[in-house]
Design a protein around this motif. Structure first.
Motif, mmCIF file in Angstrom:
data_model
loop_
_atom_site.group_PDB
_atom_site.id
_atom_site.type_symbol
_atom_site.label_atom_id
_atom_site.label_comp_id
_atom_site.label_asym_id
_atom_site.label_seq_id
_atom_site.Cartn_x
_atom_site.Cartn_y
_atom_site.Cartn_z
ATOM 1 N N ILE A 108 0.885 -1.197 -0.023
ATOM 2 C CA ILE A 108 0.019 0.117 0.015
ATOM 3 C C ILE A 108 0.822 1.120 -0.005
ATOM 4 C CG2 ILE A 108 -1.691 1.318 1.241
ATOM 5 C CD1 ILE A 108 -2.923 -1.376 2.323
ATOM 6 N N PHE A 109 2.043 1.229 0.732
ATOM 7 C CA PHE A 109 3.068 2.463 0.941
ATOM 8 C C PHE A 109 3.476 2.567 -0.510
ATOM 9 C CE2 PHE A 109 6.895 4.278 1.514
ATOM 10 C CZ PHE A 109 6.849 5.398 2.307
ATOM 11 N N ALA A 110 3.789 1.649 -1.325
ATOM 12 C CA ALA A 110 4.617 1.718 -2.612
ATOM 13 C C ALA A 110 3.542 2.103 -3.810
ATOM 14 C CB ALA A 110 5.211 0.590 -2.958
ATOM 15 N N ALA A 111 2.293 1.956 -3.331
ATOM 16 C CA ALA A 111 1.282 2.094 -4.520
ATOM 17 C C ALA A 111 0.830 3.698 -4.755
ATOM 18 C CB ALA A 111 0.155 1.222 -4.338
ATOM 19 N N SER A 112 0.613 4.108 -5.667
ATOM 20 C CA SER A 112 0.385 5.654 -6.001
ATOM 21 C C SER A 112 -1.223 5.813 -5.994
ATOM 22 C CB SER A 112 0.789 6.185 -7.209
ATOM 23 O OG SER A 112 0.169 5.322 -8.457
ATOM 24 N N GLU A 113 -1.864 4.575 -5.997
ATOM 25 C CA GLU A 113 -3.408 4.720 -5.903
ATOM 26 C C GLU A 113 -3.883 3.685 -4.937
ATOM 27 O OE1 GLU A 113 -5.332 6.514 -7.660
ATOM 28 O OE2 GLU A 113 -3.818 7.411 -8.935
ATOM 29 N N PRO A 114 -5.056 3.830 -4.452
ATOM 30 C CA PRO A 114 -5.560 2.942 -3.473
ATOM 31 C C PRO A 114 -5.516 1.421 -3.915
ATOM 32 C CG PRO A 114 -6.980 4.765 -3.689
ATOM 33 C CD PRO A 114 -6.119 4.761 -4.909
ATOM 34 N N VAL A 115 -4.999 0.509 -3.135
ATOM 35 C CA VAL A 115 -4.781 -0.896 -3.307
ATOM 36 C C VAL A 115 -6.117 -1.899 -2.920
ATOM 37 C CG1 VAL A 115 -3.296 -2.805 -3.030
ATOM 38 C CG2 VAL A 115 -2.220 -0.751 -3.132
ATOM 39 N N GLY A 116 -6.573 -2.307 -3.870
ATOM 40 C CA GLY A 116 -7.744 -3.105 -3.538
ATOM 41 C C GLY A 116 -7.860 -4.253 -2.863
ATOM 42 N N ARG A 117 -8.640 -5.297 -2.368
ATOM 43 C CA ARG A 117 -8.655 -6.298 -1.730
ATOM 44 C C ARG A 117 -8.030 -7.381 -2.675
ATOM 45 N NH1 ARG A 117 -11.726 -7.567 2.841
ATOM 46 N NH2 ARG A 117 -12.779 -5.839 2.462
ATOM 47 N N GLU A 118 -8.526 -7.646 -3.903
ATOM 48 C CA GLU A 118 -7.941 -8.484 -4.767
ATOM 49 C C GLU A 118 -6.413 -8.740 -4.943
ATOM 50 O OE1 GLU A 118 -10.090 -8.984 -8.355
ATOM 51 O OE2 GLU A 118 -12.008 -9.216 -7.438
ATOM 52 N N THR A 119 -5.772 -7.395 -4.905
ATOM 53 C CA THR A 119 -4.474 -7.279 -5.099
ATOM 54 C C THR A 119 -3.622 -7.830 -3.986
ATOM 55 O OG1 THR A 119 -4.690 -5.538 -6.563
ATOM 56 C CG2 THR A 119 -2.551 -5.793 -5.392
ATOM 57 N N LEU A 120 -4.343 -7.326 -2.670
ATOM 58 C CA LEU A 120 -3.602 -7.694 -1.453
ATOM 59 C C LEU A 120 -3.790 -9.147 -1.014
ATOM 60 C CD1 LEU A 120 -4.875 -4.862 0.893
ATOM 61 C CD2 LEU A 120 -2.662 -4.978 -0.260
#
Length: 232
Positions: A43-55
C-alpha cells in the motif's frame, strides 16, 4: 537441494518463479507479522488505492484482509498518518491535524483542485443522481449546463461517460469516477451522506443546491489535499 528450495519459498525472491503466500514454515505470530509487513509495504509503494484482490495475492488463502488492516491501523494509531479505505481500496493518508504543517512546509497537495461555485453543485448532482444526462442536469438546475462545464469536470477526472440514456438520440449519461471518490475521501458511493436524510434534517435541499448555498465537503478527509477547494 531441499534446503535451497525451502529458502527460495521463504524469501519469495523475484525470478525464482515462486512466491510463498502461505508461509507455513513460520510460527503463526511471525506469519501474521510478515503478512502485515507485506500488505503495508504494498500500500505504501502504490500511487493509487490498493484493492482487496491485489492484497489477497500476497497473503495466505485463510488470511483475513480486514483483520490484517485493523492490526496495521492499530500500530499506526500514534503516527501522523493512517491506512484509510478510499476509492475501493486502501491508501496511506496523513491525518487532518497535520494539514497546516504540511501546507506550510511543501504547499498544497498536487491532488487538490479548484472547483467553481457553478461546478461543485453540478458534480454533487451527478454524484447523487447518476447516471444522468446533461439535459437532465439542465432541467434540474433550470438553466443550461454547458459542455464546457462538463468538460472541466471530465478534465479533473471526476466524471466519465456512463451508459446511453433510453431517450430519443440515446444521449450519454455522466457518472462519477474513482478519482472523485479519492478526492473526497469516500470508500464507495454508499459513503455519500444520505440525500433524503439531509433534506429531512434541513441540511440540504434542492433549493439550496440550486442557489449555491450548500457546498459541503463530503468528508474532512485524511489528507491535506482531500476535498475540493472552492474558487470564490
Amino acid at each position: 537441494m531441499a534446503e535451497a528450495a525451502r529458502a527460495r519459498r521463504a524469501t519469495g525472491r523475484p525470478g525464482d518463479g515462486l512466491f510463498d503466500r502461505e508461509l507455513d514454515h513460520l510460527p503463526p505470530e511471525a506469519r501474521w507479522r510478515e503478512w502485515m509487513h507485506r500488505v503495508e509495504a504494498t500500500i505504501f509503494a502504490a500511487s493509487e488505492p490498493v484493492g482487496r484482490e491485489t492484497l489477497a495475492r500476497i497473503v495466505g488463502k485463510t488470511c483475513s484482509i480486514d483483520l490484517l488492516i485493523d492490526d496495521i491501523r492499530e500500530e499506526l494509531r500514534g503516527r501522523p498518518y493512517d491506512l484509510v479505505a478510499v476509492a475501493g481500496g486502501w491508501k496511506h493518508l496523513t491525518r487532518p491535524a497535520y494539514a497546516d504543517a504540511i501546507r506550510t512546509a511543501v504547499g498544497a497537495s498536487e491532488r487538490s483542485v479548484d472547483l467553481t461555485q457553478s461546478e461543485l453543485p453540478v458534480l454533487m448532482c451527478i454524484a447523487y443522481f447518476q447516471p444522468i444526462t446533461r439535459a437532465e442536469l439542465s432541467s434540474f438546475f433550470g438553466k443550461e449546463i454547458s459542455r464546457d462545464l462538463i468538460g472541466n469536470l471530465r478534465s479533473f477526472g471526476f466524471i466519465a461517460s456512463g451508459p446511453r440514456a433510453p431517450q430519443p438520440g440515446a444521449p450519454y449519461t455522466y457518472v462519477t469516477t474513482q478519482a472523485f471518490l479519492l478526492e473526497f475521501g469516500l470508500g464507495t458511493l454508499r459513503d455519500l451522506p444520505d440525500f433524503e436524510a439531509l433534506e429531512d434534517a434541513g441540511l440540504l435541499s434542492k433549493e439550496k443546491l440550486l442557489a449555491g448555498d450548500i457546498l459541503p465537503r463530503f468528508t474532512d478527509g485524511d489528507d491535506p489535499g482531500a476535498g475540493a477547494v472552492i474558487d470564490e
